[in-house]
Design a protein around this motif. Structure first.
Motif, PDB file in Angstrom:
ATOM      1  N   UNK A 185       0.822  -1.215   0.000  1.00  0.00           N
ATOM      2  CA  UNK A 185       0.000   0.000   0.000  1.00  0.00           C
ATOM      3  C   UNK A 185       0.852   1.259   0.000  1.00  0.00           C
ATOM      4  N   UNK A 186       2.043   1.185   0.572  1.00  0.00           N
ATOM      5  CA  UNK A 186       2.899   2.368   0.684  1.00  0.00           C
ATOM      6  C   UNK A 186       4.197   2.216  -0.110  1.00  0.00           C
ATOM      7  N   UNK A 187       4.181   1.367  -1.126  1.00  0.00           N
ATOM      8  CA  UNK A 187       5.403   1.135  -1.914  1.00  0.00           C
ATOM      9  C   UNK A 187       5.963   2.425  -2.508  1.00  0.00           C
ATOM     10  N   UNK A 188       5.077   3.277  -3.002  1.00  0.00           N
ATOM     11  CA  UNK A 188       5.527   4.536  -3.612  1.00  0.00           C
ATOM     12  C   UNK A 188       6.282   5.397  -2.602  1.00  0.00           C
ATOM     13  N   UNK A 189       5.733   5.501  -1.408  1.00  0.00           N
ATOM     14  CA  UNK A 189       6.402   6.290  -0.365  1.00  0.00           C
ATOM     15  C   UNK A 189       7.690   5.622   0.077  1.00  0.00           C
ATOM     16  N   UNK A 190       7.697   4.298   0.123  1.00  0.00           N
ATOM     17  CA  UNK A 190       8.898   3.570   0.506  1.00  0.00           C
ATOM     18  C   UNK A 190      10.039   3.866  -0.464  1.00  0.00           C
ATOM     19  N   UNK A 191       9.717   3.894  -1.751  1.00  0.00           N
ATOM     20  CA  UNK A 191      10.742   4.180  -2.748  1.00  0.00           C
ATOM     21  C   UNK A 191      11.240   5.621  -2.637  1.00  0.00           C
ATOM     22  N   UNK A 192      10.322   6.539  -2.312  1.00  0.00           N
ATOM     23  CA  UNK A 192      10.683   7.952  -2.252  1.00  0.00           C
ATOM     24  C   UNK A 192      11.506   8.295  -1.011  1.00  0.00           C
TER      25      UNK A 192
END
Length: 277
Positions: free
Chosen positions: A38-45
């Protein structure tokens, strides 16, 4: 100084907004979600400033493990936000035993247990903030949500008492009482099986009003609500309650005014029951 946050119910809605804002401020965040990735995008950022744990918040053992691992990795936890929850809709007679038990398990028992798990750490730190995400439904009540209200009122009572218990250790608590927000909260509601007898009562009328309006009618901006919560962390003294939303303000003010008027009307009879001296 960089803060460490632990936020539950972080997959979407208000929880996700809180995660994003805390990270934007340069903080570290441990986010508890139920949906993997669910938070993959934030994890990458944000990389190692965000750690994501995926489990059901009712699993107290996993909660404790997460608190221990975050404290070991980052040295502390400054802010806990108990955000995970959902609404059960239905009259008291309509809801099932299983629905009641799950509503209390998620909306009341889980935040109590998460709070209890973190208290030893915050007590040792001599400080910390605990934010309980309640609702305008923690001060006012509507037909067709009696069990939801019971859980939220219970959480508020628990928090008011706990605030007094842990104040000597520098731990501060805030109850957040938002109104309706443009999130998936309403669409994720669990609905009891309707009983025909209630359809022409306030239960049925309220149910139809909610169905007709839909989540698109909710006036609150979840990002602005999250911004107000994050901003409250900068105050030396945490607000005991944070009412967020024009609808929440109006509903809570009306409910409190009615309760105060009822109380004041009973002053004479209340005093009349004291022992004669």
């Amino acid at each position: 100084m960089q803060k460490v946050w632990l936020i539950t119910g972080a997959s979407s809605g208000l929880g996700r907004q809180l995660v994003e804002l805390a990270l934007e401020r340069g903080e570290r965040v441990a986010a508890v979600v139920r949906r993997p990735h669910a938070l993959d995008e934030l994890q990458q950022r944000y990389g190692n400033r965000l750690t994501v744990e995926t489990f059901d918040i009712r699993n107290t053992e996993r909660v404790q493990q997460t608190i221990n691992s975050v404290a070991t990795a980052w040295g502390k936890i400054d802010v806990l936000v108990n955000n995970a929850g959902y609404v059960l809709r239905g009259a008291a007679e309509e809801v099932s035993d299983a629905q009641i038990e799950r509503q209390f398990a998620v909306n009341l028992l889980a935040p109590i247990q998460v709070t209890r798990c973190i208290l030893p750490l915050m007590r040792k730190q001599r400080g910390g903030r605990i934010v309980q995400i309640s609702s305008m439904g923690g001060q006012a009540a509507f037909p067709s949500a009696s069990v939801y209200h019971a859980a939220k009122w219970g959480l508020e009572g628990f928090t008011d008492a706990l605030r007094q218990e842990v104040a000597p250790f520098g731990i501060q608590l805030t109850i957040v009482e938002p109104g309706g927000m443009r999130t998936s909260f309403s669409s994720n509601a669990v609905h009891a099986e309707p009983i025909d007898a209630y359809e022409q009562t306030t239960v049925g009328l309220f149910r139809r009003r909610i169905q007709h309006a839909g989540a698109a009618s909710d006036p609150g901006d979840p990002r602005k609500v999250a911004q107000a919560i994050v901003a409250s962390m900068d105050a030396d003294i945490a607000p005991e309650r944070l009412v967020l939303g024009a609808d929440a303000y109006d509903v809570i003010r009306r409910a409190l005014a009615q309760r105060l008027a009822t109380l004041e009307a009973q002053q004479e009879v209340a005093h009349s029951t004291s022992l004669d001296r």
